[in-house]
Design an enzyme around this catalytic site. Structure first.
Site, mmCIF file in Angstrom:
data_model
loop_
_atom_site.group_PDB
_atom_site.id
_atom_site.type_symbol
_atom_site.label_atom_id
_atom_site.label_comp_id
_atom_site.label_asym_id
_atom_site.label_seq_id
_atom_site.Cartn_x
_atom_site.Cartn_y
_atom_site.Cartn_z
ATOM 1 N N HIS A 187 0.811 -1.225 0.000
ATOM 2 C CA HIS A 187 0.000 0.000 0.000
ATOM 3 C C HIS A 187 0.845 1.275 0.000
ATOM 4 O O HIS A 187 0.343 2.343 -0.296
ATOM 5 C CB HIS A 187 -1.049 -0.023 1.124
ATOM 6 C CG HIS A 187 -0.547 0.328 2.483
ATOM 7 N ND1 HIS A 187 -0.302 -0.592 3.471
ATOM 8 C CD2 HIS A 187 -0.256 1.531 3.031
ATOM 9 C CE1 HIS A 187 0.104 0.025 4.558
ATOM 10 N NE2 HIS A 187 0.147 1.315 4.322
ATOM 11 N N ASP A 237 -0.683 -7.440 1.244
ATOM 12 C CA ASP A 237 -0.054 -6.124 1.417
ATOM 13 C C ASP A 237 1.467 -6.292 1.564
ATOM 14 O O ASP A 237 2.034 -6.096 2.635
ATOM 15 C CB ASP A 237 -0.666 -5.423 2.638
ATOM 16 C CG ASP A 237 -0.319 -3.947 2.682
ATOM 17 O OD1 ASP A 237 0.289 -3.453 1.713
ATOM 18 O OD2 ASP A 237 -0.650 -3.299 3.694
ATOM 19 N N SER A 274 4.049 1.986 8.434
ATOM 20 C CA SER A 274 3.674 1.014 7.411
ATOM 21 C C SER A 274 4.871 0.512 6.622
ATOM 22 O O SER A 274 5.747 1.295 6.253
ATOM 23 C CB SER A 274 2.725 1.662 6.409
ATOM 24 O OG SER A 274 1.446 1.670 6.947
ATOM 25 N N GLY A 275 4.873 -0.786 6.338
ATOM 26 C CA GLY A 275 5.964 -1.370 5.564
ATOM 27 C C GLY A 275 7.135 -1.786 6.432
ATOM 28 O O GLY A 275 8.009 -2.542 6.010
HETATM 29 C C1 4AZ Z 1 -1.357 3.409 8.556
HETATM 30 O O1 4AZ Z 1 -2.296 4.143 8.294
HETATM 31 C C2 4AZ Z 1 -1.447 2.553 9.769
HETATM 32 N N1 4AZ Z 1 -2.147 0.735 14.334
HETATM 33 C C3 4AZ Z 1 -0.424 1.709 10.090
HETATM 34 C C4 4AZ Z 1 -0.478 0.918 11.218
HETATM 35 C C5 4AZ Z 1 -1.586 0.976 12.005
HETATM 36 C C6 4AZ Z 1 -2.637 1.836 11.725
HETATM 37 C C7 4AZ Z 1 -2.552 2.618 10.601
HETATM 38 C C8 4AZ Z 1 -1.638 0.106 13.222
HETATM 39 O O2 4AZ Z 1 -0.332 3.374 7.886
#
Ligand code: 4AZ
Length: 423
Positions: free
Chosen positions: A232, A277, A373-374
């Site tokens: 993503h 993902d 993320s990632g």
């Molecule tokens: C995000 O939006 C995201 N609490 C990543 C991790 C989590 C929530 C949102 C986990 O990238």
């Protein structure tokens, strides 16, 4: 009546000779104990590490190719056996206090079996000569390994030891996956509910992925040219030429920076679903492994991480929901949550598929967040080797009760990673 005159009698302050003798005796004992403690403390604390490289031949009912591949379950099991044989050998010898640890770093084939290559670390007072210690170590292994019970069947007479220095030891270790140097905070609990990483090298596989120079996602180094991250991250940002990856505990300044050569997003990833993902990124040129930039190990596809296991998530993401990314790497300890619990109605109500893994706390408080993320969710085994189990993927806000972090389950995509990267 006659009253005798009272002459004040001064009490003699002199102690009895035997009391003086006793006090002197006790003082001498106390002094001797103190000197002994100081000498012991100084000797113990001025001990310095002595490093050795050792090879050892063995035969087993397994073939070389079964534990040739680093970090596989077979490699780990064989290494655990050999390391514990070596540990037991020293535990029964005069070196029991000096032996710190041994670590198998690789195997090589041999006509009549396999050779294990390992590093051994000892601590001795700095006055000792490395050569004389080497002879003692060799003698202990030749002698004690004769009584070692296998499998594998080791050949004590095959032991060869070389004295190496700290730099050579670090050079061997930095080429192994899942090793780290800076473990200053160790198990202490001190992203959301986490803490800033104290020193370079604590999470050497962590990368920051930047679009036009701004941090957007985390990623994990799996070899010198490949990173694993979330699909993503590239949803609206596909052009590899506008991305860079940086390494080190701060985004600015980084320890190392690379351009992207190629982004491979999982074929089945489709927004807005969180399934598949996962993506891998090829760097424009390899990074050099150092004490602060290293690769993580990948678990076998069949490996099942136990619910409740301790894991760590790291990243440059927000410290609160909808917050901004940070410049210094953060870490937080989380626990693996089984998918059945995670799929309960009040948690994620059956949204967790076999390709996902939940980690965090049902009471909330500690979690990954936007910008993480990632990035990696890692856990170490009994040999203190670190494995990538999850990729930060999604979650309902951050650190809320009953809303733990959801990660891409790395074991479910182990074969896909190998097919794309060769790792
Ligand atoms: C995000 O939006 C995201 N609490 C990543 C991790 C989590 C929530 C949102 C986990 O990238």
């Amino acid at each position: 009546m006659y009253q005798p005159v009272r002459v004040p009698v001064r009490k003699r302050s002199c102690l009895e000779p035997w009391v003086i003798g006793l006090i002197t005796f006790i003082s001498l004992i106390v002094l001797a104990v103190c000197i002994g403690l100081i000498v012991h403390y100084v000797r113990y604390n001025t001990r310095k590490p002595y490093n050795y490289y050792s090879t050892l031949s063995f035969t087993s009912d397994k073939y070389y190719y079964e534990f040739d591949k680093e970090a596989t379950t077979n490699f780990t099991e064989m290494s655990q056996r050999i390391e514990s044989m070596v540990k037991n050998a020293f535990a029964q010898s005069s070196l029991r206090r000096q032996f710190i640890k041994s670590q198998v770093i690789k195997y090589s084939p041999q006509e009549s079996g396999v050779v294990a290559h390992m590093l051994m670390i000892f601590r001795f007072p700095s006055t000792q000569s490395p050569e004389s210690i080497k002879k003692t170590i060799e003698h202990v292994l030749h002698e004690k390994l004769q009584h070692a019970t296998g499998p594998p069947k080791v050949d004590p007479s095959s032991v060869v030891i070389t004295n190496i220095n700290k730099t050579e030891t670090d050079n061997f270790l930095k080429n192994c996956c899942g090793t780290r140097i800076g473990t200053s905070s160790g198990t202490s609990e001190r992203i959301i509910g986490g803490q800033a990483v104290e020193q370079e090298g604590e999470w050497p596989w962590q990368a920051s992925l930047q679009w036009d120079g701004a941090h957007r996602c985390g990623a994990t180094l799996i070899n010198a040219t490949w990173l694993v991250t979330a699909a993503h991250c590239f949803r609206n940002y596909k052009d590899p030429s506008r991305w860079t990856a940086s390494f080190g505990v701060t985004v600015n300044p980084p320890k190392e920076r690379r351009r992207f050569k190629r982004i491979i997003v999982h074929e089945n990833y489709e927004y807005p679903s969180h399934e598949y993902d996962i993506a891998v990124v090829e760097l424009s040129r390899p990074v050099t492994y150092t004490n602060v930039v290293r690769r993580v190990c990948l678990p076998d596809a069949s490996y099942k991480i136990a619910p409740g296991s301790q894991a760590y998530v790291t990243g440059f993401g927000a410290l609160k929901n909808d917050g901004t990314s940070v410049n210094r790497l953060q870490q937080v300890e989380v626990r693996i949550i089984d998918s059945k619990t995670c799929n309960e109605p009040q948690v994620y109500n059956n949204a967790i598929s076999p390709g996902m893994l939940c980690a965090g706390y049902l009471q909330g408080g500690k979690d990954a967040c936007q910008g993480d993320s990632g990035g990696p969710l890692v856990s170490s085994n009994s040999r203190d080797i670190w494995y990538l189990f999850g990729i930060v993927s999604w979650g309902d806000e951050c650190a809320e009760p009953n809303k733990p972090g959801v990660y891409t389950r790395v074991t479910a995509f182990r074969d896909w990673i190998e097919a794309k990267t060769g790792v």
